[in-house]
Design a protein around this motif. Structure first.
Motif, short mmCIF file in Angstrom:
data_model
loop_
_atom_site.label_atom_id
_atom_site.label_comp_id
_atom_site.label_asym_id
_atom_site.label_seq_id
_atom_site.Cartn_x
_atom_site.Cartn_y
_atom_site.Cartn_z
N GLN A 201 16.29 -3.77 1.58
CA GLN A 201 16.19 -3.07 0.30
C GLN A 201 17.59 -2.86 -0.26
O GLN A 201 18.37 -2.07 0.27
N ASP A 202 17.93 -3.57 -1.28
CA ASP A 202 19.21 -3.44 -1.98
C ASP A 202 20.42 -3.76 -1.11
O ASP A 202 21.54 -3.38 -1.45
N GLY A 203 20.23 -4.38 0.05
CA GLY A 203 21.36 -4.75 0.91
C GLY A 203 22.02 -3.58 1.62
O GLY A 203 23.01 -3.77 2.31
N LYS A 204 21.47 -2.39 1.47
CA LYS A 204 22.05 -1.20 2.11
C LYS A 204 21.22 -0.84 3.35
O LYS A 204 20.00 -0.97 3.33
N PRO A 205 21.87 -0.37 4.42
CA PRO A 205 21.11 -0.02 5.63
C PRO A 205 20.15 1.14 5.38
O PRO A 205 20.56 2.19 4.89
N GLN B 64 9.24 -4.88 -1.72
CA GLN B 64 8.71 -4.95 -3.08
C GLN B 64 7.96 -3.65 -3.35
O GLN B 64 7.16 -3.21 -2.52
N ASN B 65 8.22 -3.04 -4.48
CA ASN B 65 7.60 -1.77 -4.86
C ASN B 65 7.79 -0.71 -3.77
O ASN B 65 6.89 0.05 -3.46
N GLY B 66 8.97 -0.71 -3.15
CA GLY B 66 9.31 0.30 -2.16
C GLY B 66 8.72 0.09 -0.77
O GLY B 66 8.88 0.94 0.10
#
Length: 190
Positions: free
Chosen positions: A72-76, A180-182
């Protein structure tokens, strides 16, 4: 043994409905007793059937935790791994998660070992591994997948390891996904 209870229960129900009363004075209580016995047998049978289903061995599946937590967004984000673990468990899989040694520092600026990561994911410690310091998790993950004949959920292609672990090139061995969609999703069904 479970089917025996079903047969006894059906027999009691049939007796309650079809059998003429043995004793006119006992007539009023004869039918409810047989129906109660039939219900008890049915309950025992149902319990036997459902306990067998719950205790059926589940298929192992491995998760590249250090890869999936960046979906998700490349963040851990450990929540992505947790959501994936829970979804797999609900489908009857037995997920194992393997992380690089630095996972704790990425999530909370301190070392987190197997037990701490297992608590975060609500998994038994034996299903979670944090690789030793200085050792990438890839080799542990690939060896565990080979030993268990389990697929790996990851977006890594393990190109550096294909000489030693040629099975990663087989279809279905590596399962890609995203968020996708959280919520995490898989591109192929395990």
């Amino acid at each position: 043994m479970g089917h025996l209870w079903l047969v006894i229960g059906v027999a009691c129900a049939m007796l309650a409905v079809l059998m003429p009363p043995l004793d006119p004075e006992w007539e009023a209580s004869q039918q409810p007793i047989l129906i109660g016995l039939a219900a008890l047998c049915a309950a025992i049978w149902l319990r036997a059937v459902f306990s067998k289903r719950r205790s059926a061995p589940s298929e192992p599946i491995l998760i590249d935790g250090s890869n999936v937590m960046h979906w998700q967004d490349g963040k851990p984000n450990i929540a992505v791994v947790d959501q994936l673990v829970q979804a797999l468990r609900a489908k009857g899989y037995r997920p194992g998660v393997i992380f690089d040694a630095n996972v704790g520092y990425k999530l909370s600026n301190r070392f987190l070992g197997d037990a701490a990561m297992a608590r975060l994911l609500d998994l038994p410690v034996k299903q979670v591994m944090v690789s030793p310091k200085g050792t990438p998790a890839d080799e542990f993950l690939l060896q565990a997948a080979r030993d268990m004949d389990a697929p790996i959920i990851t977006n890594d292609r393990f190109r550096d390891w294909q000489d030693s672990f040629s099975e990663v090139a087989r279809a279905g061995k590596l399962i890609r996904g995203g968020v996708q969609n959280g919520a995490p999703y898989l591109k192929t069904t395990p």
